[in-house]
Design an enzyme around this catalytic site. Sequence first.
Site, PDB file in Angstrom:
ATOM      1  N   LYS A 180       1.197  -1.123   0.033  1.00  0.00           N
ATOM      2  CA  LYS A 180      -0.062  -0.003  -0.119  1.00  0.00           C
ATOM      3  C   LYS A 180       1.086   1.240  -0.091  1.00  0.00           C
ATOM      4  O   LYS A 180       1.371   1.866   0.815  1.00  0.00           O
ATOM      5  CB  LYS A 180      -0.923   0.045   1.424  1.00  0.00           C
ATOM      6  CG  LYS A 180      -2.093   0.607   1.254  1.00  0.00           C
ATOM      7  CD  LYS A 180      -2.141   1.972   0.750  1.00  0.00           C
ATOM      8  CE  LYS A 180      -2.052   3.283   1.585  1.00  0.00           C
ATOM      9  NZ  LYS A 180      -1.697   4.626   0.996  1.00  0.00           N
ATOM     10  N   GLU A 255       8.799   1.494  11.219  1.00  0.00           N
ATOM     11  CA  GLU A 255       9.819   2.402  11.070  1.00  0.00           C
ATOM     12  C   GLU A 255       9.233   3.803  11.075  1.00  0.00           C
ATOM     13  O   GLU A 255       8.620   4.001  10.291  1.00  0.00           O
ATOM     14  CB  GLU A 255      10.644   2.211   9.744  1.00  0.00           C
ATOM     15  CG  GLU A 255      11.637   1.362   9.759  1.00  0.00           C
ATOM     16  CD  GLU A 255      12.524   1.197   8.582  1.00  0.00           C
ATOM     17  OE1 GLU A 255      13.087   0.170   7.966  1.00  0.00           O
ATOM     18  OE2 GLU A 255      12.683   2.419   7.822  1.00  0.00           O
ATOM     19  N   CYS A 289      13.358  10.675   7.392  1.00  0.00           N
ATOM     20  CA  CYS A 289      13.279  10.322   8.869  1.00  0.00           C
ATOM     21  C   CYS A 289      14.716  10.278   9.291  1.00  0.00           C
ATOM     22  O   CYS A 289      15.000  10.524  10.559  1.00  0.00           O
ATOM     23  CB  CYS A 289      12.741   8.892   8.929  1.00  0.00           C
ATOM     24  SG  CYS A 289      13.469   7.914   8.022  1.00  0.00           S
ATOM     25  N   GLU A 390       9.315  16.385  14.947  1.00  0.00           N
ATOM     26  CA  GLU A 390      10.064  16.315  13.754  1.00  0.00           C
ATOM     27  C   GLU A 390       9.432  17.069  12.720  1.00  0.00           C
ATOM     28  O   GLU A 390       8.243  17.236  12.556  1.00  0.00           O
ATOM     29  CB  GLU A 390       9.695  14.781  13.132  1.00  0.00           C
ATOM     30  CG  GLU A 390      10.256  14.465  12.096  1.00  0.00           C
ATOM     31  CD  GLU A 390       9.744  13.014  11.653  1.00  0.00           C
ATOM     32  OE1 GLU A 390       8.550  12.527  11.597  1.00  0.00           O
ATOM     33  OE2 GLU A 390      10.784  12.295  11.071  1.00  0.00           O
TER      34      GLU A 390
HETATM   35  P1  NDP Z   1       2.050   8.544   7.221  1.00  0.00           P
HETATM   36  O1  NDP Z   1       1.830   7.827   8.545  1.00  0.00           O
HETATM   37  O2  NDP Z   1       1.072   9.775   7.166  1.00  0.00           O
HETATM   38  O3  NDP Z   1       1.957   7.575   5.898  1.00  0.00           O
HETATM   39  C1  NDP Z   1       2.596   6.380   5.677  1.00  0.00           C
HETATM   40  C2  NDP Z   1       1.644   5.529   5.117  1.00  0.00           C
HETATM   41  O4  NDP Z   1       0.539   4.932   5.709  1.00  0.00           O
HETATM   42  C3  NDP Z   1       0.826   5.962   3.594  1.00  0.00           C
HETATM   43  O5  NDP Z   1       0.923   4.790   2.707  1.00  0.00           O
HETATM   44  C4  NDP Z   1      -0.443   6.229   4.370  1.00  0.00           C
HETATM   45  O6  NDP Z   1      -1.463   6.423   3.306  1.00  0.00           O
HETATM   46  C5  NDP Z   1      -0.663   5.282   5.301  1.00  0.00           C
HETATM   47  N1  NDP Z   1      -1.869   5.519   6.366  1.00  0.00           N
HETATM   48  C6  NDP Z   1      -2.260   6.625   6.618  1.00  0.00           C
HETATM   49  N2  NDP Z   1      -3.194   6.590   7.524  1.00  0.00           N
HETATM   50  C7  NDP Z   1      -3.356   5.191   7.807  1.00  0.00           C
HETATM   51  C8  NDP Z   1      -4.018   4.293   8.584  1.00  0.00           C
HETATM   52  N3  NDP Z   1      -4.987   4.810   9.485  1.00  0.00           N
HETATM   53  N4  NDP Z   1      -3.823   3.024   8.748  1.00  0.00           N
HETATM   54  C9  NDP Z   1      -2.785   2.458   7.832  1.00  0.00           C
HETATM   55  N5  NDP Z   1      -2.083   3.278   6.963  1.00  0.00           N
HETATM   56  C10 NDP Z   1      -2.277   4.469   6.679  1.00  0.00           C
HETATM   57  O7  NDP Z   1       3.359   9.020   6.674  1.00  0.00           O
HETATM   58  P2  NDP Z   1       3.909  10.029   5.614  1.00  0.00           P
HETATM   59  O8  NDP Z   1       3.787   9.143   4.255  1.00  0.00           O
HETATM   60  O9  NDP Z   1       3.515  11.438   5.853  1.00  0.00           O
HETATM   61  O10 NDP Z   1       5.415   9.946   5.765  1.00  0.00           O
HETATM   62  C11 NDP Z   1       6.270  10.864   6.806  1.00  0.00           C
HETATM   63  C12 NDP Z   1       6.533  10.038   7.907  1.00  0.00           C
HETATM   64  O11 NDP Z   1       7.293   8.728   7.627  1.00  0.00           O
HETATM   65  C13 NDP Z   1       7.493  11.112   8.726  1.00  0.00           C
HETATM   66  O12 NDP Z   1       7.170  10.938   9.994  1.00  0.00           O
HETATM   67  C14 NDP Z   1       8.842  10.222   8.603  1.00  0.00           C
HETATM   68  O13 NDP Z   1       9.638  10.257   9.795  1.00  0.00           O
HETATM   69  C15 NDP Z   1       8.347   8.635   8.727  1.00  0.00           C
HETATM   70  N6  NDP Z   1       9.391   7.824   7.857  1.00  0.00           N
HETATM   71  C16 NDP Z   1      10.224   7.066   8.801  1.00  0.00           C
HETATM   72  C17 NDP Z   1      11.233   6.341   8.013  1.00  0.00           C
HETATM   73  C18 NDP Z   1      12.174   5.679   8.900  1.00  0.00           C
HETATM   74  O14 NDP Z   1      13.026   4.651   8.268  1.00  0.00           O
HETATM   75  N7  NDP Z   1      12.019   5.557  10.306  1.00  0.00           N
HETATM   76  C19 NDP Z   1      11.462   6.540   6.596  1.00  0.00           C
HETATM   77  C20 NDP Z   1      10.634   7.377   5.885  1.00  0.00           C
HETATM   78  C21 NDP Z   1       9.629   8.017   6.620  1.00  0.00           C
HETATM   79  P3  NDP Z   1      -1.877   7.832   2.409  1.00  0.00           P
HETATM   80  O15 NDP Z   1      -0.632   8.079   1.685  1.00  0.00           O
HETATM   81  O16 NDP Z   1      -3.049   7.542   1.818  1.00  0.00           O
HETATM   82  O17 NDP Z   1      -1.953   8.924   3.712  1.00  0.00           O
END
Ligand code: NDP
Length: 504
Positions: A180, A255, A289, A390
């Site tokens: 997803k 992550e 991140c 962040e």
């Molecule tokens: P989100 O948590 O908003 O979204 C991540 C994914 O989860 C997307 O595919 C999103 O879909 C989906 N999602 C959103 N809501 C739900 C839900 N209720 N249930 C299940 N899935 C859901 O993160 P971002 O995409 O905004 O990414 C940024 C964040 O990711 C930052 O906080 C960053 O730190 C973290 N990150 C961490 C990394 C690591 O290695 N630790 C690496 C890269 C990023 P949709 O797009 O439709 O909202």
Amino acid sequence: MSTSVQRFSPYINGVMMEPSSGKFFQRFDPGDKGNMIALVGDGSRDVGAAVDAAREAFDGDRSGWVSDYRLRARVLLRAADIVRERASELARLESLFTGKTIRTSRLGDIPRTAEILEFYAGAADKLLGYSQQLRNGDVTVLLRQPVGVVAAITPWNFPLLILARQTAPALAAGCTVVAKPATITPATAIELAKILEKAGAPPGIFNVVTGPGETIGAELLKSPKIDVVNFTGETTTGKMIMQNAASSLKRVVLELGGKNPNIVFEDADLEQVANAVTYGAFANNGESCAAGSRLLVQRNVRKKLVEMVSNKIRGLRVGYQLDETSDLGPLVSQQQMEKVLEYVAAAFSEGLDVVVGGRRLSGGVFDKGFYVEPTLVDQTPPTSKLFREEIFGPVLTVTEFENEEEAVALANATVYGLAAGVWSNDSRKAMRVAEKVKAGTVWVNTYYTLPVEQPWGGFKESGIGRNNTILALEHYLEWKGVYIDTQKGPMRPYYGIVLGQKQS
Ligand code: NDP
């Protein structure tokens, strides 16, 4: 710049289908927001079909995917080759959707994706179990078997790289996948599905459901047919995922966010530090991140280092993401830009010293997209929200410390624990600090180099579990103990516990 509008829809059982909802989201170029680049199918009603496809491919194993580790190795290796063959096309697609510069995609995301696939191709035929002969001559054999179906939920900042990181070890282990991707960056997830298929993956092994996380994610978490969820994204979403996964006791790998310190002692090589700090804070537009977003500097060298880093930042060129000369591109979306600008506004309202940047860029190409100046905020106290939260954009804060103890305390003064950098020419001091900092990765005298051979994941609210390396395989494998009785005769000493002495 006008680009043709592409369609990205659920990819199930080897076919990209029309979404059952009939609905599509529009995606615009973040660097040129009037330019529609894609229609993204809302797969909210297609989750069941994708999960069934993955489940059937796993349970039936008609293709031999689960049992034939050489098939899996060959597919992953060929997929790595195809990623390399298609590198420039994939890099362009990745940059177009995310706003990351074309150099970032070409030199970072795409070759690293190929390396990840290659690494796990080499692991597929080395999933060794073990056996032991017991005191009584019996034998216990420990088999390692794939867990089943894996849901991979990924963010928008490294769409292809993170998806490969989450799924290549799952595929190597013999699992099947439902991915997803983030709604706004679905393109390379679909491309990865096509690449795997071209490399020989049977239909149903790797499925993608495009569309919103709230509905699709919730369905995936509810489904008893999913065994593992590997999620990368925000910490708040991660917490929700863990709660929802508990209903059917899925394994969870998370992550999440980071607020990573670069700790610089006065004996460090400041020229190297200035390069690495600038790179670490502004790579991927700071939308990472792993971004080294907090610079912690020993008091005597703070002014000098701030001047050196500020000069480097002034030399950075912000521009359209597909322009070869851009060092930073536009942020991924209006929403993300507004979030970053709110933090910059908070720096001003908190009376902090914004040394460089601090504005949305305007004029020419900048009016067309979400371009923010790379920003340095000096003397940021640990009470500031810029220090604690962040930001996920091109904003670097600087905080000074007196001694080693204070440096460690500042580094750990956050709910996150993803990564850190330690800079010193005294290797014992660097090691002492590396041990005390609560982070999944500590770079010593360098920052933000993340080969697949390095584990990736966080302490505290930065997550659970590790991706990368052979450690990642553990998430996708079950241990099964098979006990083999090698003795003759109808009785065993332990049967006597129930059957009594008379029957022996
Ligand atoms: P989100 O948590 O908003 O979204 C991540 C994914 O989860 C997307 O595919 C999103 O879909 C989906 N999602 C959103 N809501 C739900 C839900 N209720 N249930 C299940 N899935 C859901 O993160 P971002 O995409 O905004 O990414 C940024 C964040 O990711 C930052 O906080 C960053 O730190 C973290 N990150 C961490 C990394 C690591 O290695 N630790 C690496 C890269 C990023 P949709 O797009 O439709 O909202």
